[in-house]
Scaffold this active site. Structure first.
Site, PDB file in Angstrom:
ATOM      1  CB  CYS A 116     -23.451  88.148  95.689  1.00 46.86           C
ATOM      2  SG  CYS A 116     -24.785  87.142  94.973  1.00 46.86           S
ATOM      3  CB  CYS A 132     -26.979  88.530  97.657  1.00 46.90           C
ATOM      4  SG  CYS A 132     -26.360  86.766  97.586  1.00 46.90           S
TER       5      CYS A 132
END
Length: 142
Positions: free
Chosen positions: A46, A49
Site C-alpha cells: 500500500c 502505508c
C-alpha cells in the site's frame, strides 16, 4: 520525562491474542492496521502505508506508549469485503493505514485516524495529523 514507546507486530491470525494483552502494556495504547510486506519489494504493498507507517512509528515511539502493528494481509485478501477487519463490528475498517487509540483498560477501540491519512501527502502534514490525533487520544484517556 517521556519513556520510549514499545512496538509489537502481528498478523490477522495472531490479532486476538495481541489485542487481549494490550491493556497490560504501557499506555497510551495505539493499534496501526497496515499492509503486509510485499515479498518482491520488501515494502508494504500500500503506497499510503509506505509513506505514513514510519512517521506513525516515530511519533508513537516518542509518545511513550505501546504501538501494535497489525498486518492486514496481502492486497487481494484486504480488498475482499469478507476480510475479518472489514466485518468486525468494533473495527469496521475501510482503509489502511488506520491508526486507532485504545482507551486505558479497554478491549475496544476509541478514536481513529484513517481516511485523513489518505488525504495528506507530505510527510510534515502526516506528522501533524498524527500529533493532533495523539493529543486528542490522551484527552480521551484523561
Amino acid at each position: 520525562m517521556t519513556v520510549a514507546g514499545v512496538e509489537f507486530e502481528c498478523s490477522v491470525v495472531e490479532y486476538p491474542s495481541f489485542i487481549a494483552n494490550l491493556p497490560t502494556l504501557q499506555e497510551p495504547h495505539y493499534v496501526l492496521y497496515t499492509a503486509a510486506t510485499d515479498d518482491a519489494t520488501q515494502q508494504p504493498w500500500c503506497p499510503d502505508c509506505q509513506q505514513a507507517d514510519p512517521i506513525i512509528e516515530e511519533v508513537i515511539k516518542k509518545s511513550g506508549g505501546t504501538l501494535l502493528k497489525v498486518k492486514v494481509g496481502d492486497k487481494a485478501s484486504w480488498k475482499s469485503q469478507d476480510h475479518p477487519f472489514r466485518q468486525d463490528p468494533q473495527l469496521h475498517l475501510t482503509s489502511i493505514p488506520t491508526l486507532m487509540h485504545w482507551k486505558a483498560d479497554s478491549t475496544c477501540p476509541g478514536k481513529r485516524l484513517d481516511r485523513q491519512l489518505e488525504s495528506v501527502h507530505s510527510p510534515s502534514d502526516i506528522k501533524q495529523a498524527i500529533l493532533e490525533f495523539t493529543v486528542k487520544a490522551k484527552e480521551q484517556d484523561a
